[in-house]
Design a protein around this motif. Sequence first.
Motif, PDB file in Angstrom:
ATOM      1  N   ASP A 167      73.163  89.655   1.690  1.00 21.01           N
ATOM      2  CA  ASP A 167      73.463  90.402   0.472  1.00 21.01           C
ATOM      3  C   ASP A 167      72.442  90.130  -0.618  1.00 21.01           C
ATOM      4  O   ASP A 167      71.883  89.033  -0.731  1.00 21.01           O
ATOM      5  CB  ASP A 167      74.866  90.041  -0.039  1.00 21.01           C
ATOM      6  N   THR A 168      72.236  91.133  -1.457  1.00 19.22           N
ATOM      7  CA  THR A 168      71.336  91.031  -2.597  1.00 19.22           C
ATOM      8  C   THR A 168      72.119  91.351  -3.861  1.00 19.22           C
ATOM      9  O   THR A 168      72.863  92.332  -3.913  1.00 19.22           O
ATOM     10  CB  THR A 168      70.155  92.005  -2.463  1.00 19.22           C
ATOM     11  N   PHE A 169      71.940  90.515  -4.877  1.00 21.90           N
ATOM     12  CA  PHE A 169      72.684  90.662  -6.117  1.00 21.90           C
ATOM     13  C   PHE A 169      71.719  90.785  -7.299  1.00 21.90           C
ATOM     14  O   PHE A 169      70.610  90.244  -7.285  1.00 21.90           O
ATOM     15  CB  PHE A 169      73.585  89.444  -6.360  1.00 21.90           C
ATOM     16  N   LEU A 170      72.172  91.502  -8.306  1.00 20.51           N
ATOM     17  CA  LEU A 170      71.563  91.449  -9.630  1.00 20.51           C
ATOM     18  C   LEU A 170      72.409  90.479 -10.438  1.00 20.51           C
ATOM     19  O   LEU A 170      73.638  90.631 -10.491  1.00 20.51           O
ATOM     20  CB  LEU A 170      71.553  92.826 -10.273  1.00 20.51           C
ATOM     21  N   ALA A 171      71.780  89.480 -11.051  1.00 18.32           N
ATOM     22  CA  ALA A 171      72.549  88.398 -11.678  1.00 18.32           C
ATOM     23  C   ALA A 171      72.020  88.075 -13.065  1.00 18.32           C
ATOM     24  O   ALA A 171      70.877  88.385 -13.415  1.00 18.32           O
ATOM     25  CB  ALA A 171      72.508  87.149 -10.799  1.00 18.32           C
ATOM     26  N   ARG A 172      72.867  87.429 -13.826  1.00 21.05           N
ATOM     27  CA  ARG A 172      72.497  86.917 -15.144  1.00 21.05           C
ATOM     28  C   ARG A 172      73.395  85.706 -15.398  1.00 21.05           C
ATOM     29  O   ARG A 172      74.594  85.734 -15.073  1.00 21.05           O
ATOM     30  CB  ARG A 172      72.734  87.991 -16.210  1.00 21.05           C
ATOM     31  N   MET A 173      72.846  84.653 -15.950  1.00 19.78           N
ATOM     32  CA  MET A 173      73.641  83.478 -16.252  1.00 19.78           C
ATOM     33  C   MET A 173      74.249  83.621 -17.649  1.00 19.78           C
ATOM     34  O   MET A 173      73.595  84.091 -18.587  1.00 19.78           O
ATOM     35  CB  MET A 173      72.783  82.210 -16.193  1.00 19.78           C
ATOM     36  N   THR A 174      75.499  83.208 -17.768  1.00 24.03           N
ATOM     37  CA  THR A 174      76.224  83.234 -19.037  1.00 24.03           C
ATOM     38  C   THR A 174      76.517  81.797 -19.461  1.00 24.03           C
ATOM     39  O   THR A 174      76.918  80.981 -18.628  1.00 24.03           O
ATOM     40  CB  THR A 174      77.538  84.012 -18.895  1.00 24.03           C
ATOM     41  N   ILE A 175      76.315  81.491 -20.738  1.00 24.48           N
ATOM     42  CA  ILE A 175      76.599  80.141 -21.220  1.00 24.48           C
ATOM     43  C   ILE A 175      77.504  80.207 -22.445  1.00 24.48           C
ATOM     44  O   ILE A 175      77.507  81.185 -23.187  1.00 24.48           O
ATOM     45  CB  ILE A 175      75.313  79.358 -21.556  1.00 24.48           C
ATOM     46  N   SER A 176      78.285  79.140 -22.615  1.00 25.21           N
ATOM     47  CA  SER A 176      79.123  79.008 -23.805  1.00 25.21           C
ATOM     48  C   SER A 176      78.423  78.184 -24.872  1.00 25.21           C
ATOM     49  O   SER A 176      78.506  78.483 -26.059  1.00 25.21           O
ATOM     50  CB  SER A 176      80.460  78.353 -23.448  1.00 25.21           C
ATOM     51  N   CYS A 177      77.728  77.130 -24.432  1.00 29.71           N
ATOM     52  CA  CYS A 177      77.025  76.253 -25.365  1.00 29.71           C
ATOM     53  C   CYS A 177      75.605  75.985 -24.898  1.00 29.71           C
ATOM     54  O   CYS A 177      74.644  76.173 -25.629  1.00 29.71           O
ATOM     55  CB  CYS A 177      77.783  74.947 -25.519  1.00 29.71           C
ATOM     56  N   CYS A 178      75.493  75.544 -23.634  1.00 36.55           N
ATOM     57  CA  CYS A 178      74.186  75.154 -23.111  1.00 36.55           C
ATOM     58  C   CYS A 178      74.147  75.421 -21.611  1.00 36.55           C
ATOM     59  O   CYS A 178      75.135  75.842 -21.012  1.00 36.55           O
ATOM     60  CB  CYS A 178      73.905  73.685 -23.395  1.00 36.55           C
ATOM     61  N   ALA A 179      73.001  75.155 -21.002  1.00 36.25           N
ATOM     62  CA  ALA A 179      72.823  75.439 -19.578  1.00 36.25           C
ATOM     63  C   ALA A 179      73.768  74.625 -18.696  1.00 36.25           C
ATOM     64  O   ALA A 179      74.044  75.010 -17.565  1.00 36.25           O
ATOM     65  CB  ALA A 179      71.376  75.174 -19.174  1.00 36.25           C
ATOM     66  N   ALA A 180      74.279  73.514 -19.223  1.00 36.83           N
ATOM     67  CA  ALA A 180      75.180  72.682 -18.428  1.00 36.83           C
ATOM     68  C   ALA A 180      76.490  73.385 -18.104  1.00 36.83           C
ATOM     69  O   ALA A 180      77.134  73.069 -17.100  1.00 36.83           O
ATOM     70  CB  ALA A 180      75.461  71.369 -19.159  1.00 36.83           C
ATOM     71  N   ASP A 181      76.933  74.343 -18.948  1.00 44.95           N
ATOM     72  CA  ASP A 181      78.192  75.042 -18.680  1.00 44.95           C
ATOM     73  C   ASP A 181      77.953  76.475 -18.189  1.00 44.95           C
ATOM     74  O   ASP A 181      78.856  77.310 -18.232  1.00 44.95           O
ATOM     75  CB  ASP A 181      79.101  75.039 -19.902  1.00 44.95           C
ATOM     76  N   ALA A 182      76.742  76.754 -17.710  1.00 41.51           N
ATOM     77  CA  ALA A 182      76.396  78.119 -17.303  1.00 41.51           C
ATOM     78  C   ALA A 182      77.145  78.549 -16.045  1.00 41.51           C
ATOM     79  O   ALA A 182      77.448  77.741 -15.169  1.00 41.51           O
ATOM     80  CB  ALA A 182      74.894  78.219 -17.060  1.00 41.51           C
ATOM     81  N   TYR A 183      77.460  79.823 -15.982  1.00 38.84           N
ATOM     82  CA  TYR A 183      78.014  80.419 -14.768  1.00 38.84           C
ATOM     83  C   TYR A 183      77.441  81.829 -14.625  1.00 38.84           C
ATOM     84  O   TYR A 183      77.044  82.453 -15.609  1.00 38.84           O
ATOM     85  CB  TYR A 183      79.546  80.442 -14.801  1.00 38.84           C
ATOM     86  N   PRO A 184      77.368  82.333 -13.388  1.00 47.01           N
ATOM     87  CA  PRO A 184      76.718  83.630 -13.181  1.00 47.01           C
ATOM     88  C   PRO A 184      77.679  84.801 -13.297  1.00 47.01           C
ATOM     89  O   PRO A 184      78.860  84.702 -12.963  1.00 47.01           O
ATOM     90  CB  PRO A 184      76.184  83.515 -11.752  1.00 47.01           C
ATOM     91  N   VAL A 185      77.152  85.924 -13.785  1.00 46.33           N
ATOM     92  CA  VAL A 185      77.801  87.218 -13.608  1.00 46.33           C
ATOM     93  C   VAL A 185      76.843  88.027 -12.738  1.00 46.33           C
ATOM     94  O   VAL A 185      75.628  87.972 -12.933  1.00 46.33           O
ATOM     95  CB  VAL A 185      78.076  87.931 -14.951  1.00 46.33           C
ATOM     96  N   LYS A 186      77.390  88.741 -11.774  1.00 42.12           N
ATOM     97  CA  LYS A 186      76.498  89.404 -10.827  1.00 42.12           C
ATOM     98  C   LYS A 186      77.102  90.695 -10.302  1.00 42.12           C
ATOM     99  O   LYS A 186      78.315  90.909 -10.352  1.00 42.12           O
ATOM    100  CB  LYS A 186      76.158  88.463  -9.666  1.00 42.12           C
ATOM    101  N   VAL A 187      76.193  91.539  -9.805  1.00 41.21           N
ATOM    102  CA  VAL A 187      76.554  92.824  -9.209  1.00 41.21           C
ATOM    103  C   VAL A 187      75.899  92.888  -7.843  1.00 41.21           C
ATOM    104  O   VAL A 187      74.688  92.660  -7.723  1.00 41.21           O
ATOM    105  CB  VAL A 187      76.061  93.997 -10.089  1.00 41.21           C
ATOM    106  N   LYS A 188      76.691  93.177  -6.819  1.00 42.98           N
ATOM    107  CA  LYS A 188      76.133  93.336  -5.477  1.00 42.98           C
ATOM    108  C   LYS A 188      75.457  94.696  -5.384  1.00 42.98           C
ATOM    109  O   LYS A 188      76.049  95.728  -5.715  1.00 42.98           O
ATOM    110  CB  LYS A 188      77.248  93.225  -4.440  1.00 42.98           C
ATOM    111  N   LEU A 189      74.195  94.694  -4.963  1.00 47.90           N
ATOM    112  CA  LEU A 189      73.415  95.924  -4.902  1.00 47.90           C
ATOM    113  C   LEU A 189      73.518  96.575  -3.527  1.00 47.90           C
ATOM    114  O   LEU A 189      73.520  95.894  -2.493  1.00 47.90           O
ATOM    115  CB  LEU A 189      71.946  95.644  -5.230  1.00 47.90           C
ATOM    116  N   ASP A 190      73.576  97.889  -3.530  1.00 49.70           N
ATOM    117  CA  ASP A 190      73.617  98.679  -2.296  1.00 49.70           C
ATOM    118  C   ASP A 190      72.426  99.633  -2.320  1.00 49.70           C
ATOM    119  O   ASP A 190      72.301 100.457  -3.241  1.00 49.70           O
ATOM    120  CB  ASP A 190      74.926  99.465  -2.212  1.00 49.70           C
TER     121      ASP A 190
END
Length: 241
Positions: A167-190
């Motif tokens: 699978d291939t995704f388009l992704a972006r990391m989301t943070i609340s304060c800093c990179a230590a609490d980052a999590y991804p939001v992503k879309v699976k590409l077709d």
Amino acid sequence: MRRETQNILLVLLGGALLKISLNGTYLRYVKPTQLPWLIAAGTIMVAVAFISIGRDIIAARRPDGPVDVGHHHGSHSTWLLLLPVLAVFLIAPPALGEDSVNRAAARTPPAPSASSSEDFGFPPLPAGDVIDQRMRDFVERAAWDKSGSLNTRSVRLTGFIAHKGPDTFLARMTISCCAADAYPVKVKLDGPSLDTLAGDQWVQATVRIHPGTANKDTAYVPTATLQNLQLTQQPEDPYEY
């Protein structure tokens, strides 16, 4: 730890904070709102170090100043503290990317506050053949907008490519304060030839969602048909908030 070593560490650490603050690379690690605190911390560290160095020099020049006749047995491990500071000076770590996406635990996009479970109060989408959206807004709307407002719209998203298995995704990391609490939001590409795209490559992708694909079974990751793709540079601020 000897005073000289302490002062060197303070100068280098404070200098590193000032460097990343002034050249903008601090955005790889923290939110823009943290900039004043980084500048203040770096300035204070450097000032304290130079004040301490100055006091030591004055004390050493006094006729009755202390004479150090002992031997210092400093631990070599103390100097290991310099390594992360020198890394910032010489090889600034990049923003989080594909590896962080693949290692991060799935996180359900938060549901907006609403008066009922059927109406989450999303504002109307703007007019136009192609509309621009943040990755987080797109994923949240795909997961929680019961009206299906995205179903017939072409949306342009900016993110980086992440591969996981076939699978291939388009992704972006989301943070609340800093990179230590980052999590991804992503879309699976077709689409065709997605495996030829380089991981961590930043792109502007025009997509159209597959209705109903952002659900509990997919960890609320929507699938979208790739309509157009343009390579781009990493934004100055690579994260979303």
